[in-house]
Design a protein around this motif. Structure first.
Motif, PDB file in Angstrom:
ATOM      1  N   UNK A  78      -5.746  20.224   8.331  1.00 56.93           N
ATOM      2  CA  UNK A  78      -5.100  19.710   7.110  1.00 56.93           C
ATOM      3  C   UNK A  78      -3.692  19.184   7.398  1.00 56.93           C
ATOM      4  N   UNK A  79      -2.866  19.990   8.033  1.00 64.65           N
ATOM      5  CA  UNK A  79      -1.478  19.599   8.298  1.00 64.65           C
ATOM      6  C   UNK A  79      -1.438  18.315   9.123  1.00 64.65           C
ATOM      7  N   UNK A  80      -2.205  18.284  10.208  1.00 69.58           N
ATOM      8  CA  UNK A  80      -2.203  17.119  11.090  1.00 69.58           C
ATOM      9  C   UNK A  80      -2.756  15.883  10.401  1.00 69.58           C
ATOM     10  N   UNK A  81      -3.884  16.019   9.721  1.00 72.83           N
ATOM     11  CA  UNK A  81      -4.516  14.873   9.074  1.00 72.83           C
ATOM     12  C   UNK A  81      -3.636  14.249   8.012  1.00 72.83           C
ATOM     13  N   UNK A  82      -3.033  15.091   7.174  1.00 74.44           N
ATOM     14  CA  UNK A  82      -2.172  14.569   6.113  1.00 74.44           C
ATOM     15  C   UNK A  82      -0.915  13.946   6.705  1.00 74.44           C
ATOM     16  N   UNK A  83      -0.297  14.633   7.671  1.00 76.17           N
ATOM     17  CA  UNK A  83       0.940  14.116   8.264  1.00 76.17           C
ATOM     18  C   UNK A  83       0.706  12.793   8.975  1.00 76.17           C
ATOM     19  N   UNK A  84      -0.386  12.696   9.716  1.00 75.13           N
ATOM     20  CA  UNK A  84      -0.662  11.493  10.478  1.00 75.13           C
ATOM     21  C   UNK A  84      -0.824  10.284   9.561  1.00 75.13           C
ATOM     22  N   UNK A  85      -1.696  10.381   8.577  1.00 77.31           N
ATOM     23  CA  UNK A  85      -1.928   9.265   7.668  1.00 77.31           C
ATOM     24  C   UNK A  85      -0.714   8.948   6.817  1.00 77.31           C
ATOM     25  N   UNK A  86      -0.103   9.976   6.260  1.00 82.41           N
ATOM     26  CA  UNK A  86       1.029   9.784   5.363  1.00 82.41           C
ATOM     27  C   UNK A  86       2.215   9.138   6.077  1.00 82.41           C
ATOM     28  N   UNK A  87       2.549   9.628   7.261  1.00 83.71           N
ATOM     29  CA  UNK A  87       3.734   9.125   7.931  1.00 83.71           C
ATOM     30  C   UNK A  87       3.542   7.730   8.515  1.00 83.71           C
ATOM     31  N   UNK A  88       2.348   7.400   8.962  1.00 83.85           N
ATOM     32  CA  UNK A  88       2.095   6.033   9.421  1.00 83.85           C
ATOM     33  C   UNK A  88       2.237   5.053   8.261  1.00 83.85           C
ATOM     34  N   UNK A  89       1.733   5.440   7.087  1.00 79.71           N
ATOM     35  CA  UNK A  89       1.874   4.582   5.914  1.00 79.71           C
ATOM     36  C   UNK A  89       3.318   4.445   5.468  1.00 79.71           C
ATOM     37  N   UNK A  90       4.082   5.525   5.609  1.00 76.88           N
ATOM     38  CA  UNK A  90       5.472   5.500   5.176  1.00 76.88           C
ATOM     39  C   UNK A  90       6.360   4.629   6.056  1.00 76.88           C
ATOM     40  N   UNK A  91       5.862   4.227   7.224  1.00 74.91           N
ATOM     41  CA  UNK A  91       6.649   3.316   8.050  1.00 74.91           C
ATOM     42  C   UNK A  91       6.921   2.015   7.292  1.00 74.91           C
ATOM     43  N   UNK A  92       5.935   1.546   6.543  1.00 76.18           N
ATOM     44  CA  UNK A  92       6.134   0.335   5.737  1.00 76.18           C
ATOM     45  C   UNK A  92       7.199   0.587   4.675  1.00 76.18           C
ATOM     46  N   UNK A  93       7.123   1.765   4.044  1.00 76.38           N
ATOM     47  CA  UNK A  93       8.108   2.107   3.019  1.00 76.38           C
ATOM     48  C   UNK A  93       9.504   2.196   3.606  1.00 76.38           C
ATOM     49  N   UNK A  94       9.602   2.762   4.801  1.00 75.78           N
ATOM     50  CA  UNK A  94      10.909   2.918   5.424  1.00 75.78           C
ATOM     51  C   UNK A  94      11.586   1.595   5.699  1.00 75.78           C
ATOM     52  N   UNK A  95      10.803   0.618   6.098  1.00 77.38           N
ATOM     53  CA  UNK A  95      11.371  -0.695   6.373  1.00 77.38           C
ATOM     54  C   UNK A  95      11.327  -1.594   5.141  1.00 77.38           C
ATOM     55  N   UNK A  96      10.934  -1.034   3.983  1.00 82.39           N
ATOM     56  CA  UNK A  96      10.897  -1.804   2.753  1.00 82.39           C
ATOM     57  C   UNK A  96      12.218  -2.469   2.415  1.00 82.39           C
ATOM     58  N   UNK A  97      13.360  -1.732   2.473  1.00 78.52           N
ATOM     59  CA  UNK A  97      14.639  -2.388   2.173  1.00 78.52           C
ATOM     60  C   UNK A  97      14.960  -3.517   3.139  1.00 78.52           C
ATOM     61  N   UNK A  98      14.670  -3.319   4.426  1.00 82.53           N
ATOM     62  CA  UNK A  98      14.944  -4.382   5.397  1.00 82.53           C
ATOM     63  C   UNK A  98      14.041  -5.585   5.146  1.00 82.53           C
ATOM     64  N   UNK A  99      12.734  -5.315   4.879  1.00 83.92           N
ATOM     65  CA  UNK A  99      11.808  -6.406   4.561  1.00 83.92           C
ATOM     66  C   UNK A  99      12.276  -7.137   3.308  1.00 83.92           C
ATOM     67  N   UNK A 100      12.740  -6.361   2.330  1.00 82.98           N
ATOM     68  CA  UNK A 100      13.263  -6.977   1.112  1.00 82.98           C
ATOM     69  C   UNK A 100      14.443  -7.887   1.405  1.00 82.98           C
ATOM     70  N   UNK A 101      15.347  -7.439   2.297  1.00 87.82           N
ATOM     71  CA  UNK A 101      16.489  -8.264   2.670  1.00 87.82           C
ATOM     72  C   UNK A 101      16.076  -9.553   3.344  1.00 87.82           C
TER      73      UNK A 101
END
Length: 462
Positions: free
Chosen positions: A386-409
């Motif tokens: 559970x911990x690994x599966x959720x962390x792996x999928x969630x954090x890979x997806x959040x990479x897009x969110x993390x660079x969202x402000x830069x992409x917006x700029x």
């Protein structure tokens, strides 16, 4: 010679120890309220640190760590350091998820707290570019990577811990407090930064910006103290330790048996771009292009996200009755439309219009996602992975969110409607997330021992 009648073994059953704790059939203590509090405080620290960094990246870091040249380029570079943490998040989720699925949720979460707290404290003590040159930028990036590594393990671990401590039929409610901590961290960071932005510019640039980072040590101390007093989850003890289900490589196991669920979580996590565009890019756009004072927008953000502290537990509780997917899909389709209203409001120059748009966009609609994803994502996976599966999928997806402000700029155009490409980017992310959500299993009413059906079937457990 006397004989003693054979004793009929008693079947263990779950019974109440106190108003907040129960003992499971296996004799392990389930503490849903204590787990929710521990997760709430951990998330408060995580998001307090992330929000103060995002605020500083929008308001002061371009001048302190990226001086000279085009101010717009400096701002984009500053946003890039905000996003770089999201590169480290999948690594943190993978590494700490591995140990969380093998050694237990509690101890790993104590380590993540320490890493996050020390990284934030370090940022508050950093010399600036004027003092040591490019090394200041390098050290900032290293500290930011450490923040990301910690955050990558925090949400999945806190969610797994709370899900596994929660009683049946109330997992959504208790696990919603993981992201209620997000709202708490946002409010705290804003309350700390508002007086900083009110300082004379020289004071803010010299020492004022450091104060919010240094204060994170207080949140760290409280969260660490609470977590040390929490037991390991009954599900981990019974389903993993006692059943001998520890996996040498949980990542390999989850990809082998639940790879499609990892992909679903990845795509649904991209929806979090709405959060970073609102809190970081929106702040920068409002001050640079909308003519708003930074403290005014920070106040609007704090109030709109602070009010979600009420709606997120309500969304989690409602999802226990109606299911996770209806709440998630309402949020995704709703935000895909209202992000346009938010940017239109920023263009009016009217702070009350911005507040009303923020209330609908972030408080009402986004809470339907934020109050539910922590339980939904974790419930898609079986306990041993559970911990690994959720962390792996969630954090890979959040990479897009993390660079969202830069992409917006980078997407931002000129003129009154230069924001339209940014809003379209957010809407596309929301629709991708909605498509993944539609294909996922509903988990709200599934008993905890039957969660992660593909894994359980493949390993012969059902």
């Amino acid at each position: 010679m006397s004989t003693t009648a054979p004793q009929t073994p008693k079947t263990p059953s779950t019974h109440r120890v106190s108003g907040a704790e129960t003992v499971t059939a296996g004799g392990n203590v389930r503490s849903p309220r204590k787990a929710a509090l521990a997760s709430f405080l951990g998330s408060t620290l995580e998001y307090y640190d992330f929000f103060i960094y995002g605020t500083a990246a929008a308001l002061v870091f371009p001048q302190l760590f990226f001086p000279g040249g085009d101010p717009a380029i400096a701002t984009i570079a500053s946003f890039a350091t905000f996003g770089v943490a999201y590169i480290a998040r999948p690594l943190g989720g993978l590494v700490m998820g591995h140990f969380g699925d093998r050694l237990g949720r509690k101890n790993v979460l104590l380590v993540t707290l320490l890493i996050m707290g020390m990284a934030s404290l370090s940022i508050g003590l950093l010399p600036t570019f004027d003092q040591i040159g490019i090394w200041a930028t390098v050290l900032l990036v290293i500290a930011r990577l450490a923040q990301g590594f910690s955050a990558g393990a925090e949400s999945a671990g806190a969610s797994s811990l709370t899900i596994e401590h929660s009683p049946e039929g109330r997992r959504g409610f208790f696990t919603s407090f993981v992201m209620t901590g997000y709202a708490s961290g946002m409010v705290l960071s804003t309350l700390v930064f508002i007086p900083v932005t009110a300082l004379p510019e020289e004071a803010m640039m010299s020492w004022g910006w450091r104060v919010p980072f240094l204060l994170s040590i207080l949140v760290l101390a409280i969260a660490f103290w609470v977590r040390t007093r929490l037991d390991e989850t009954p599900v981990f003890e019974e389903e993993v330790v006692q059943a001998g289900e520890k996996k040498k490589l949980p990542a390999r196991e989850v990809l082998r048996y639940q790879g499609p669920d990892v992909l679903r979580v990845l795509l649904m996590s991209i929806f979090s771009v709405m959060q970073t565009v609102f809190t970081v890019f929106g702040l920068s756009y409002a001050t640079d292009h909308g003519g708003f004072d930074g403290s005014a927008i920070l106040t609007v953000n704090a109030v709109s996200i602070g009010l979600s502290m009420v709606l997120m537990p309500a969304a989690g509780r409602l999802s226990d009755r109606l299911g996770r997917k209806p709440l998630m899909l309402t949020a995704m389709f709703g935000c895909a439309a209202t992000i346009f209203l938010y940017f239109l409001a920023l263009g009016t120059g009217n702070i009350w219009m911005v507040f009303l748009a923020s209330l609908l966009f972030m408080t009402v609609l986004y809470s339907g996602f934020n109050g539910v994803w922590t339980s939904f994502f974790g419930e898609l996976f079986a306990a041993p992975v559970r911990y690994t599966g959720m962390a792996m999928g969630n954090q890979l997806g959040l990479m897009v969110a993390g660079f969202g402000p830069m992409i917006g700029g980078l997407l931002l155009g000129t003129g009154t409607f230069g924001w339209v490409p940014v809003a379209i980017f957010g809407s596309v992310c929301a629709l991708l997330a909605a498509g993944a959500c539609i294909t996922a299993r509903e988990t709200a009413h599934t008993p905890i021992k039957e969660l992660g059906e593909p894994y359980l079937r493949a390993t012969g457990r059902i």
